[in-house]
Design a protein around this motif. Structure first.
Motif, short mmCIF file in Angstrom:
data_model
loop_
_atom_site.label_atom_id
_atom_site.label_comp_id
_atom_site.label_asym_id
_atom_site.label_seq_id
_atom_site.Cartn_x
_atom_site.Cartn_y
_atom_site.Cartn_z
N THR A 117 0.89 -1.28 0.11
CA THR A 117 0.00 -0.09 -0.09
C THR A 117 0.81 1.39 0.01
N ILE A 186 -12.22 -7.07 3.90
CA ILE A 186 -12.35 -5.63 3.93
C ILE A 186 -11.64 -4.67 4.64
N HIS A 187 -11.67 -5.12 6.00
CA HIS A 187 -10.85 -4.14 7.06
C HIS A 187 -9.36 -3.95 7.04
N THR A 190 -8.16 -1.80 3.86
CA THR A 190 -8.71 -0.43 3.95
C THR A 190 -7.87 0.47 4.95
N LEU A 193 -4.01 0.75 3.55
CA LEU A 193 -4.07 1.98 2.56
C LEU A 193 -3.91 3.29 3.28
N LEU A 231 -9.38 7.31 4.93
CA LEU A 231 -8.79 5.84 4.98
C LEU A 231 -8.47 5.21 6.33
N LEU A 234 -11.99 5.33 8.27
CA LEU A 234 -12.91 4.23 7.80
C LEU A 234 -12.43 3.02 8.32
N GLY A 235 -11.04 2.62 8.27
CA GLY A 235 -10.50 1.39 8.67
C GLY A 235 -10.91 1.05 10.41
N THR A 759 -17.07 9.33 5.94
CA THR A 759 -16.18 8.76 5.07
C THR A 759 -16.68 9.54 3.83
#
Length: 801
Positions: A117, A186-187, A190, A193, A231, A234-235, A759
């Motif tokens: 990433t 998903i987590h 994310t 990143l 990011l 959100l993570g 987000t």
């Protein structure tokens, strides 16, 4: 079969060995390319032609790390168990998505994900770094070269070898049961990143200091900084959702050290973004922003060291195993080198700045800059306080003590003093002018908002307490605050929710004012709105939650919190990882169930031959309240073991157990030989003779054969003493008892909506502040003069400064 393979297991196919070799070579090549790139850019002023080497070498290094990640993905997708890392984190039973998720489920793969990433953001940003490109690439190359070197030691491409020859085990160990949830797919990508993007902030801040040009870099970094904090934020929220849906304690966040490792950089990233706003608007805070630009990355590297060093292995449910010692030393070199290099250069530039500093302009009255100072200071305090808390187990370990985490309540006592002013700044600052204003003018702007907030909070409280749910609320009578202060529990929760409502109302109002002038310009206020909604949901769902505990078993329903819970059976069997318990949940006195809860339950074999039971909750989502059904470990033991010599008796509940004699079938020491205890069981004036036995198994381990003593109980011979013929007995239940907890969690849906708004607003703000693409050769050299900021200039959102 290869005669040189001593295991008798198949040899790996040649293509698999080739893919693994390519992955190893790419990691080593990346380390070399970054070393070449860094040196070329350092030396380019002596030999200008080195620029033609440094740029391509950096791109090649980034591409090599991405290629290594793809190579590992191919091995996981095809279950190539000849590789130790794949063997330890994959199996043939999982779907492709979970096999891919196995890449980042362990130490080596998560480092490779971080490197990948970071490489992606390196490739995206290096071409936009303009005149800062030289030192930007040097800083980025130092970090990525260090991570590539760590991966050379902590490699995910190591083979399973026997006498130097690779072999293919028939099955892998698979993902840890706690990771087998869709969030594992998903987590981690994310949030990593977000972690990768922190490297770009660090590198551009370092480059600005190295070049001695502190103005134009914020135009480059601003959209990337907003993307980064979005990011990571959100993570963090995704991690909270994952914990809520799997850990069974009914919450999203418990201040675990590994959770805090992500939270601390997020706090500093938010502080940096708001510091950039001040510099863009007023031309101030240049040196401060340089420090804030590097702190998110530096604190994350420090947190990575904490979680990978092994110091938190007993203190956190998330920590990784201890790293290879050589790799750990390299990580320490990266952390210390980056920290000392960055902070040393910053101190030098700060000293220069003080000598050259011109008198600052004074803003009469209350100005937005002052509110930003308060907000950024509280954010930094929040990050520092959390970092100290997460470091406590580390310092305890260094002191020879058993590591212990700081309790959740302690965090709440300390951080609430920071949370309240921070939220107030988020609500008030958007209405304060850059030019300055009087307290009366500010009061006039926020008076209506405060009235609306009080009204909405009061209405919400009335609706809560007037419902059947509200009438059953049992809040703590007092909440203990830092400094030995105590406040009423209900008043404190209502106050905190009211503060969040104030943020919601004020930013919604600001959105209404600006929407016609700049539809994309409302994005920052949408993000603030999301934070207010998110925090209101977290506070309400935890502060107003109701919790009940009970036991349920076949034919014996549980009653708790006004519910009756009846056991209906299982969807499969206990060794099926998709097995679920079926529990019908009724309101007391109702003939039809509200819903059927299906908490998960299955057993997995352990290395010592024992079985471990895995459970996870069922969540019945509602628009206003979640009903959270948590399942505990099934219980079959009716009590402690009883040790009895021959001829003795022992009461147990309503039973009396009398051990009469030992019996044996077979010869001593032979497989299949059984030893038994003849026991008379008396209950209710009646008695019976039972003989539980213990058999010597094929592997030498005992195999237990219980003897039934009633419809729901059996007697187990848990052990014996051959010398005196005494035995250890245990009464067990033939039908397990399942401990359950039910939580009523109001307004949990706000957590989801808040995350979505935060987000959306974050990415919208990044898009709004994006810089037009420019080739490095066309980027104008930054001015060394302080930019002028006319007081009557208008911002893009239509605000007057």
């Amino acid at each position: 079969m290869n005669p040189l393979n001593p295991t008798g297991l198949p040899d790996p196919p040649s293509w698999s060995l080739l893919v693994g070799t390519i992955g190893q070579i790419l990691v080593l090549a990346a380390a070399g390319m970054f070393a070449v790139s860094g040196l070329a850019w350092v030396m380019q002023r002596k030999w200008a032609l080195l620029v033609r080497v440094g740029g391509p070498a950096f791109s090649a290094g980034c591409a090599a790390l991405i290629g290594a990640f793809v190579s590992l993905g191919v091995l996981f997708a095809n279950n190539r168990f000849e590789y130790s890392y794949v063997y330890g984190h994959a199996d043939t039973h999982n779907a492709l998505a979970y096999r891919i998720a196995g890449i980042w489920s362990g130490q080596e793969g998560s480092f490779l994900l971080w490197a990948t990433t970071s490489s992606i953001f390196g490739l995206l940003t290096v071409g936009r770094s303009g005149v800062y490109r030289r030192w930007y690439t040097v800083a980025f190359s130092f970090f990525l070269g260090g991570i590539a070197s760590i991966l050379a030691f902590e490699s995910p491409f190591k083979l399973n070898l026997a006498d130097g020859h690779p072999f293919v085990p028939p099955e892998g160990l698979g993902l840890a049961p706690s990771l087998q949830n869709y969030w594992v797919v998903i987590h981690p990508p994310t949030i990593f990143l977000g972690f990768g993007s922190l490297t770009a902030l660090f590198a551009i801040a370092f480059a600005a200091m190295a070049e001695g040009q502190f103005e134009d870099w914020i135009k480059i970094v601003r959209p990337w900084a907003i993307t980064s904090l979005t990011l990571v934020g959100l993570g963090l929220c995704m991690g909270g959702f994952w914990a809520y849906e799997t850990l069974g304690w009914g919450g999203f966040w418990m201040w675990d050290p590994v959770e805090n490792v992500s939270f601390v950089p997020w706090c500093f990233a938010i502080a940096f973004v708001h510091g950039v706003i001040v510099q863009a608007a007023k031309g101030k805070w240049q040196v401060t922003n340089l420090l804030l630009g590097g702190l998110p990355f530096l604190t994350f590297v420090y947190g990575t060291f904490l979680t990978r060093s092994g110091f938190l292995s007993e203190a956190s449910v998330h920590s990784f195993a201890e790293m290879d010692h050589s790799a750990l030393k390299l990580l320490l070199v990266v952390m210390v080198g980056a920290t000392l290099g960055f902070l040393g250069l910053w101190v030098y530039r700060m000293a220069q700045g003080r000598r050259r500093a011109a008198p600052s302009e004074h803003t009469p009255g209350l100005g937005r800059e002052g509110f930003y100072i308060i907000g950024i200071t509280t954010l930094v305090m929040l990050g520092i306080a959390t970092m100290l808390g997460m470091s406590v187990p580390f310092f305890m370990a260094l002191n020879g003590q058993k590591p212990r985490v700081v309790e959740e309540g302690t965090y709440h006592q300390v951080l609430s003093w920071i949370f309240v002013p921070l939220m107030l700044m988020m609500a008030i600052a958007p209405f304060v002018s850059w030019r300055g204003m009087t307290l009366k003018e500010l009061g006039g702007r926020i008076y209506t908002l405060a009235c609306v907030t009080v009204g909405l909070t009061g209405l919400g409280l009335f609706l809560v307490v007037s419902t059947p749910f509200g009438k059953k609320l049992e809040l703590a009578p007092t909440v203990h605050m830092l400094g030995r202060y105590e406040v009423n529990g209900l008043a404190w929760i209502v106050f905190l929710v009211g503060i969040c409502t104030f943020v919601l109302v004020s930013n919604a109002w600001r959105i209404g004012e600006l929407f016609k002038r700049s539809k994309l310009g409302i994005a920052p206020f949408v993000a603030h709105l999301g934070v207010g909604v998110l925090m209101a949901g977290l506070i309400a769902s935890r502060g107003f939650e109701q919790k009940g505990r009970s036991m349920v078993m076949e034919d014996h329903p549980a009653r708790l919190l006004g519910y009756e819970v009846r056991y209906l059976g299982m969807t499969s069997n206990e060794h099926d990882r998709d097995n679920k318990l079926k529990l019908a949940v009724y309101k007391d006195g109702a003939s039809q169930p509200l819903f059927t809860a299906r908490p998960g339950l299955y057993k997995i074999g352990m290395a010592d031959g024992q079985e471990n039971t895995m459970v996870w909750p069922h969540i019945e989502h509602g628009p206003l309240m979640d009903t959270y059904v948590s399942l505990g470990q099934p219980q079959t033991d009716a009590g402690e073991e009883i040790s009895l010599p021959v001829g003795s008796s022992q009461p147990f509940g309503g039973l009396t157990l009398t051990y009469q004699k030992m019996v044996r079938q077979g010869e001593f020491g032979q497989v299949g030989t059984k030893f038994g205890a003849q026991v008379r069981v008396e209950a209710g004036g009646q008695s019976k003779i039972v003989t539980p036995t213990m058999e010597i198994g094929e592997d030498g381990r005992p195999v237990f054969h219980p003897a039934p003593i009633s419809e729901h109980m059996q007697l187990v011979m848990a052990g014996m003493n051959a010398a005196d013929k005494s035995v250890r007995l245990q009464v067990q239940l033939t039908t397990p008892i399942y401990p359950i907890e039910i939580y009523n969690k109001p307004m949990t849906t706000l957590v989801w909506w808040g995350t979505a708004l935060m987000t959306l607003g974050g990415f919208g703000s990044a898009l709004y502040r994006r810089s037009p693409a420019k080739s490095p050769s066309r980027v104008k050299a930054p001015s060394r003069q302080r930019p002028r900021t006319p007081e009557l200039a208008t911002t893009r959102t239509g605000e007057t400064r």
